[in-house]
Write a protein that holds these residues in place. Structure first.
Motif, mmCIF file in Angstrom:
data_model
loop_
_atom_site.group_PDB
_atom_site.id
_atom_site.type_symbol
_atom_site.label_atom_id
_atom_site.label_comp_id
_atom_site.label_asym_id
_atom_site.label_seq_id
_atom_site.Cartn_x
_atom_site.Cartn_y
_atom_site.Cartn_z
ATOM 1 N N ARG A 313 20.647 42.499 -1.644
ATOM 2 C CA ARG A 313 19.092 43.072 -1.269
ATOM 3 C C ARG A 313 18.342 41.780 -1.433
ATOM 4 O O ARG A 313 18.546 40.965 -2.058
ATOM 5 N N GLU A 315 14.459 40.741 -2.173
ATOM 6 C CA GLU A 315 13.188 41.298 -2.932
ATOM 7 C C GLU A 315 12.048 40.491 -2.088
ATOM 8 O O GLU A 315 12.017 39.180 -2.223
ATOM 9 N N CYS A 317 7.749 40.302 -0.608
ATOM 10 C CA CYS A 317 6.525 40.627 -0.750
ATOM 11 C C CYS A 317 5.987 39.356 0.169
ATOM 12 O O CYS A 317 6.520 38.614 0.514
ATOM 13 N N LYS A 332 4.465 42.233 -8.893
ATOM 14 C CA LYS A 332 5.271 43.275 -9.426
ATOM 15 C C LYS A 332 4.899 44.528 -9.980
ATOM 16 O O LYS A 332 5.166 45.724 -9.572
ATOM 17 N N LEU A 336 4.382 46.031 -5.397
ATOM 18 C CA LEU A 336 4.292 45.349 -4.166
ATOM 19 C C LEU A 336 5.628 44.619 -3.869
ATOM 20 O O LEU A 336 5.587 43.932 -2.685
ATOM 21 N N ARG A 338 9.200 44.655 -2.754
ATOM 22 C CA ARG A 338 10.065 45.799 -1.963
ATOM 23 C C ARG A 338 11.616 45.278 -2.066
ATOM 24 O O ARG A 338 11.736 44.132 -2.245
ATOM 25 N N GLU A 340 14.559 45.224 0.173
ATOM 26 C CA GLU A 340 14.769 45.198 1.733
ATOM 27 C C GLU A 340 16.280 45.099 1.807
ATOM 28 O O GLU A 340 17.111 44.202 1.119
ATOM 29 N N TYR A 344 16.703 44.020 7.296
ATOM 30 C CA TYR A 344 15.293 43.725 7.482
ATOM 31 C C TYR A 344 14.755 42.618 8.196
ATOM 32 O O TYR A 344 15.283 41.557 7.917
ATOM 33 N N ASP A 350 6.662 35.739 4.495
ATOM 34 C CA ASP A 350 7.159 36.568 3.535
ATOM 35 C C ASP A 350 7.831 35.754 2.382
ATOM 36 O O ASP A 350 8.090 34.511 2.569
#
Ligand SMILES: Nc1nc2c(ncn2[C@@H]2O[C@H](COP(=O)(O)OP(=O)(O)OP(=O)(O)O)[C@@H](O)[C@H]2O)c(=O)[nH]1
Ligand SMILES: [Mg+2]
Length: 358
Positions: A313, A315, A317, A332, A336, A338, A340, A344, A350
Motif C-alpha cells: 500500500r 501511505e 497525504c 495522522k 488525513l 490514506r 492507497e 492510485y 503528494d
C-alpha cells in the motif's frame, strides 16, 4: 527523465544549458561543438524548502532532470553533413522531451550562416529534418513488415498487428504533418514506443535572444509545441553574476518574472506533463519526478525497484494537508493519512510512504 536540447549549430544551446546547469561548461564562439554535455539539473521547488524546515533531515535531495546538450544539427547538404545529421538525430531519439533552441540574436561568428537571426527559417529547417527522420523510420519499418507478412515469416502475426498501427501514422507523415495527430490506444502506443517518433514527443520552443517569441511562431507544425518561451542569455548571465540581494531590482527593471533556469525547467515540466511527489522523514526529504497519470506502483519503482515488486500500500497525504496540520503526527491524528492501492494516481505534491514486503 531525459531532456535534450536540439537546434542548429550556434543557436545558443550551450548558453541555454549553462543557464540551467549548476556547473557551466565552456562556450567557444564559432567553434562547432563535437561532444554532448550532460548534467542533472535540480528542480527547485518552494514546497521542498518548507519540508526541509519541517523535518530538518540529514539529507535533502531535490528532483533532477537530466539535460543533454548535444552538438548542433549540421546545416549543410553535402554527404558529410547529412550523415552527421542522421547519426545525431538517431542518438537524440531516446530523449523523453526536447527544448528546441532557435537563434534570436545577431552574430557573424558562424561563417556558413547569415548574421541576422531568422528563427522562422531555422525552425522550418529543423521541422523538415525531424519530420523526414520520422517518415524514413516509419516507411522503412512498414516495408519490412509488409515483406514479413507476405512471406509468412514466423513473426507474421505480430508483424501484422504492428503494421496496422504503423499504417495509421503513415498518412499524416506522408502528407508532411506529425504522427501526433493520430490518437492511439495505450496498447497501440506501446507497440509504437520503440520508434521514438520525434513528432509524437513533447517539445518546448525556445527563442534565444532579446526579441522574444515572434507572433505565431511554432503553430501548425509537424511537432506540437506545448510551451513557447524566449530567453535573453545575455541578461540572464548578468543576473547570475549579481549579488543575490541585487537581483530582485534588476528583475523588476527588465520585467524578468523568474530566473531563466526555473523558467526553462518549469516549461519542460508542463510540456512533458511531469509531476513531483515527496518522501519525507528525519533521514531524508526528497522530491521525485513522475508523469501525469502515473500510479502508486510506478512511483514506488522510482524510489526502488524492490518497493514496486513488494508493493502493499502507499501511505499518502497531500503537501497542503501536511503543512496545514503542522507535521506528520498531526496529519495522522487528523485521519488525513490514506492507504492507497497500486493503481492510485499519484498527484503533484503528494507525500508518499510505500509499504512493501521487501
Ligand atoms: N549576443 C548574443 N550572443 C549569444 C546569445 N546566446 C549565445 N550567444 C553566443 O553565440 C555563440 C554560440 O553559442 P553556443 O551556446 O555555443 O551555441 P550552440 O548552439 O551550443 O553551438 P554548437 O554547440 O556548436 O551547435 C557564442 O559565442 C555565444 O556567446 C545571446 O542571447 N545573445
Ligand atoms: Mg553547444
Amino acid at each position: 527523465m531525459q531532456i535534450a536540447l536540439l537546434g542548429l549549430a550556434g543557436a545558443g544551446k550551450t548558453t541555454v544549458f549553462n543557464a540551467v546547469a549548476d556547473t557551466p561548461v565552456a562556450v567557444v564562439p564559432g567553434a562547432l561543438q563535437t561532444e554532448t554535455h550532460v548534467q542533472v539539473v535540480k528542480v527547485r521547488d518552494p514546497r521542498m524548502e518548507r519540508l526541509r524546515e519541517m523535518f530538518d533531515p540529514k539529507k535533502f535531495t531535490l528532483a533532477g532532470l537530466e539535460i543533454h546538450d548535444p552538438p548542433g544539427v549540421p546545416p549543410g547538404d553535402e554527404a558529410g553533413d547529412r550523415e552527421k545529421r542522421t547519426r545525431l538525430l538517431g542518438a537524440l531519439r531516446e530523449a523523453d522531451g526536447y527544448v528546441l533552441v532557435l537563434r534570436g540574436f545577431a552574430t557573424d561568428a558562424y561563417a556558413y550562416d547569415r548574421a541576422l537571426p531568422d528563427p522562422r527559417a531555422d525552425l522550418d529547417r529543423l521541422m523538415v529534418e525531424l519530420h523526414m527522420s520520422d517518415l524514413a523510420v516509419a516507411q522503412a519499418r512498414a516495408e519490412k513488415l509488409r515483406d514479413n507478412v507476405k512471406k509468412r515469416a514466423k513473426s507474421a502475426e505480430q508483424d501484422e498487428r504492428e503494421l496496422v498501427v504503423l499504417e495509421k501514422l503513415l498518412p499524416p507523415l506522408e502528407e508532411g504533418r506529425g504522427a501526433h495527430e493520430i490518437a492511439l490506444t495505450p496498447d497501440e502506443e506501446k507497440r509504437m514506443r520503440g520508434f521514438q517518433f520525434f513528432t509524437r514527443k513533447p517539445f518546448v520552443l525556445l527563442v534565444n535572444g532579446p526579441g522574444g517569441v515572434p507572433e505565431g511562431l511554432g503553430r501548425g507544425l509537424p511537432v506540437p509545441f506545448h510551451e513557447r518561451l524566449a530567453l535573453d542569455a545575455t541578461l540572464d548571465a548578468e543576473l547570475r553574476a549579481m549579488a543575490p540581494e541585487d537581483r530582485p531590482a534588476f528583475m523588476a527593471e527588465f520585467g524578468i518574472e523568474e530566473p531563466a533556469a526555473d523558467k526553462v525547467v518549469h516549461a519542460i515540466y508542463r510540456a512533458v506533463g511531469l509531476r513531483s511527489f515527496f518522501t519525507v522523514g528525519e533521514d531524508e526529504v526528497r522530491a521525485w519526478t513522475i508523469r501525469a497519470g502515473d500510479d502508486a506502483v510506478t512511483a514506488a519503482g522510482k524510489i526502488h525497484t524492490d518497493l514496486a515488486k513488494g508493493f502493499v500500500r502507499a501511505e499518502v497525504c497531500h503537501y497542503e494537508e501536511l503543512t496545514a496540520a503542522g507535521g506528520m503526527k498531526e496529519t495522522k491524528a487528523k485521519g488525513l493519512l490514506r492507504l492507497e492501492p497500486k493503481d492510485y494516481v499519484v498527484k503533484d505534491g503528494d507525500i508518499v510512504h510505500i509499504r512493501s514486503t521487501v
